[in-house]
Design a protein around this motif. Structure first.
Motif, PDB file in Angstrom:
ATOM      1  N   GLU A 365       0.837  -1.208   0.000  1.00 32.69           N
ATOM      2  CA  GLU A 365       0.000   0.000   0.000  1.00 32.69           C
ATOM      3  C   GLU A 365       0.868   1.254   0.000  1.00 32.69           C
ATOM      4  O   GLU A 365       0.619   2.204  -0.750  1.00 32.69           O
ATOM      5  N   ARG A 366       1.901   1.296   0.831  1.00 35.62           N
ATOM      6  CA  ARG A 366       2.722   2.506   0.901  1.00 35.62           C
ATOM      7  C   ARG A 366       3.469   2.729  -0.404  1.00 35.62           C
ATOM      8  O   ARG A 366       3.671   3.870  -0.831  1.00 35.62           O
ATOM      9  N   GLU A 367       3.851   1.635  -1.079  1.00 36.06           N
ATOM     10  CA  GLU A 367       4.538   1.801  -2.366  1.00 36.06           C
ATOM     11  C   GLU A 367       3.588   2.397  -3.414  1.00 36.06           C
ATOM     12  O   GLU A 367       3.988   3.258  -4.198  1.00 36.06           O
ATOM     13  N   VAL A 368       2.351   1.930  -3.411  1.00 32.92           N
ATOM     14  CA  VAL A 368       1.359   2.495  -4.336  1.00 32.92           C
ATOM     15  C   VAL A 368       1.147   3.978  -4.007  1.00 32.92           C
ATOM     16  O   VAL A 368       1.167   4.843  -4.894  1.00 32.92           O
ATOM     17  N   HIS A 369       0.966   4.280  -2.723  1.00 36.78           N
ATOM     18  CA  HIS A 369       0.709   5.667  -2.339  1.00 36.78           C
ATOM     19  C   HIS A 369       1.884   6.580  -2.694  1.00 36.78           C
ATOM     20  O   HIS A 369       1.700   7.653  -3.278  1.00 36.78           O
ATOM     21  N   LEU A 370       3.076   6.147  -2.352  1.00 42.40           N
ATOM     22  CA  LEU A 370       4.243   7.006  -2.590  1.00 42.40           C
ATOM     23  C   LEU A 370       4.444   7.263  -4.080  1.00 42.40           C
ATOM     24  O   LEU A 370       4.720   8.397  -4.492  1.00 42.40           O
ATOM     25  N   SER A 371       4.296   6.232  -4.888  1.00 44.19           N
ATOM     26  CA  SER A 371       4.533   6.420  -6.325  1.00 44.19           C
ATOM     27  C   SER A 371       3.441   7.286  -6.948  1.00 44.19           C
ATOM     28  O   SER A 371       3.733   8.173  -7.759  1.00 44.19           O
ATOM     29  N   LEU A 372       2.185   7.056  -6.568  1.00 45.17           N
ATOM     30  CA  LEU A 372       1.103   7.844  -7.167  1.00 45.17           C
ATOM     31  C   LEU A 372       1.136   9.291  -6.683  1.00 45.17           C
ATOM     32  O   LEU A 372       0.847  10.218  -7.444  1.00 45.17           O
ATOM     33  N   LEU A 373       1.479   9.494  -5.422  1.00 43.84           N
ATOM     34  CA  LEU A 373       1.625  10.873  -4.936  1.00 43.84           C
ATOM     35  C   LEU A 373       2.758  11.596  -5.670  1.00 43.84           C
ATOM     36  O   LEU A 373       2.663  12.794  -5.941  1.00 43.84           O
TER      37      LEU A 373
END
Lengths: 382, 85
Positions: A365-373
């Motif tokens: 989840e954090r990888e998805v959030h960080l990349s999309l942000l």
């Protein structure tokens, strides 16, 4: 909402987010699924704002890939909560306790000013679950957990159900016309309705789920698109149907002169044309997305190794046709649209492949959030 | 069904779609050297035997019982509605 969410929980959550946040509006897409489900998306933008680049994040095209829809929902939730409070958006620290010894991943912060630039400077659209029928079936029983396609009913006389929604988009869909024999053998798509994975459907955009995404991309004039899948820790940019080249514009998927002659091979005689500035832009944005994940991994060597995403063109060994990210990119012949497939997570390191267990899910989840942000920050700068 | 990583030369790897009982995650394909690739996939015992016959190597990532245990854990999290959705 506990991971993994069901199709019904996702749709309900979209309504709750709409009701709870002024900057968020839920809209049902025009086409119900084969099993009659509604598919909705959220629009996130400051109240009254209708300007700024338009960004679409989508997930859940492949039924068995359980993490992306959940990660998209929590991204929206955290972004809106931070925006309304005027706070930083904090990606919580995470400890992978299944590793021995534990692997720490520190907290990461998106400053409140960055959050404000995103919500007030962009129009963000989030479609967390393209294929709710498939997800519901995949989650109905452990024996169905690996289901990938949608739930299109069988054709008369056939026992076989479902279409791969990420092979049904109207871009180089007709693989039998498109490739030579070698390309047809290698392509990750098939005209066989009984193939359990990559059946392309009876016609381009035959599937309601696909028409929904195509309509959203076109009607909202999406400039930045990410289709979130799992797994392989990659950020893939166009093209997927052949290897990229910037020398010969005549070598392109629309040109019938190349029909039945495209090889779909890295280094082959045919290459799909993409202008150099488009490659450079995808490499730049992709690196920003990749670096956001890696820089939040902290100093632990194992955390850093497990946070390395590759930025690559879609074609590695197996060409793909009719994909969402190639379709999104194809909508502007000048190549101005930025489009990625994010393949989150891994088969290795206990990450569980298509279905990470709840204990490791926060890392995905954090990888998805960080990349999309990071992509949102890039888009907000344009 | 087990999760494996398969490696071998380009021509043989591009033909993996022919192997019954093999469910590839094609986006995981990566080049190991000029003519060698690897890719992850879910394979039956029969598919593993076919890979061996084709001269391809396969590395076990998760055994069937591991996958089943992970799946059980996930299904215990899912609150199903009456219609299974």
């Amino acid at each position: 909402m506990a991971y993994p969410s069901t199709a019904r929980e996702i749709e309900a959550r979209l309504g709750e987010l709409d009701a709870a946040h002024e900057a968020c509006t839920r809209t049902a897409l025009p086409n119900r699924t084969h099993e009659g489900r509604t598919v909705s998306y959220l629009r996130i933008a400051a109240a009254g704002s209708d300007s700024g680049p338009r960004v679409l994040f989508a997930g859940g095209a492949h039924a068995r890939e359980w993490a992306p829809p959940d990660a998209l929902l929590t991204l929206v939730e955290r972004l809106l909560i931070a925006y309304e409070a005027g706070d930083d958006l904090v990606i919580a620290a995470f400890t992978d306790a299944a590793a021995s010894p534990d692997i720490p991943y520190p907290a990461a912060t998106i400053a409140a000013a960055g959050v404000r630039r995103i919500v007030e400077g962009l129009q963000l659209f989030v479609l967390p679950c393209i294929n709710p029928d498939g997800r519901a079936f995949s989650q109905s029983s452990p024996v169905n957990a690996m289901w990938r396609k949608n739930r299109r009913p069988p054709a008369p006389g056939s026992p076989c159900r479902g279409v791969d929604t990420n092979r049904n988009f109207d871009v180089a869909w007709d693989l039998e016309r498109y490739y030579d024999d070698g390309g047809e053998q290698a392509v990750a798509a098939t005209t066989d309705p009984c193939d359990p994975q990559t059946y392309i459907g009876p016609s381009a955009a035959s599937e309601p789920e696909v028409r929904n995404v195509q309509a959203l991309l076109a009607e909202q004039r999406i400039a930045y698109f990410v289709d979130v899948h799992s797994f392989s820790r990659k950020l893939l940019y166009p093209w997927g149907m052949d290897d990229n080249q910037s020398r010969d514009p005549a070598q392109n998927w629309r040109n019938p002169a190349w029909d039945d002659r495209r090889d779909g091979a890295p280094g082959g005689a045919y290459g799909e044309f993409i202008a150099r500035p488009a490659i450079d832009r995808h490499e730049r944005v992709g690196r920003a997305m990749r670096d956001a994940i890696l820089s939040a991994a902290g100093s632990d060597r194992r955390a850093r190794v497990r946070s390395e995403y590759a930025v690559e063109p879609g074609l590695a060994l197996y060409p793909t046709t009719g994909t969402a990210s190639d379709y999104a990119f194809s909508l502007d012949e000048n190549g101005s649209i930025t489009s990625f497939t994010l393949e989150c997570g891994s088969d290795a390191d206990g990450e569980g492949g298509f279905q990470p267990v709840p204990s490791i899910y926060p890392k995905i989840e954090r990888e998805v959030h960080l990349s999309l942000l990071a992509m949102l920050a890039e888009a907000a700068r344009t | 069904m087990q999760l494996v990583r398969i490696a071998g030369p380009t021509v043989a790897m591009r033909a993996l779609g022919e192997v019954e009982g093999l469910d590839l995650e094609r986006s995981s394909a990566s080049r190991l050297d000029d003519d060698t690739w690897q890719v992850a996939g879910y394979a039956t015992d029969e598919a593993l035997a076919e890979l061996e016959q084709r001269g391809l190597s396969s590395e076990l990532i998760a055994a069937p019982d591991e996958l089943a245990a992970e799946r059980d854990e996930l299904f215990s999290q899912i609150t199903r509605d009456e219609d299974g959705s």
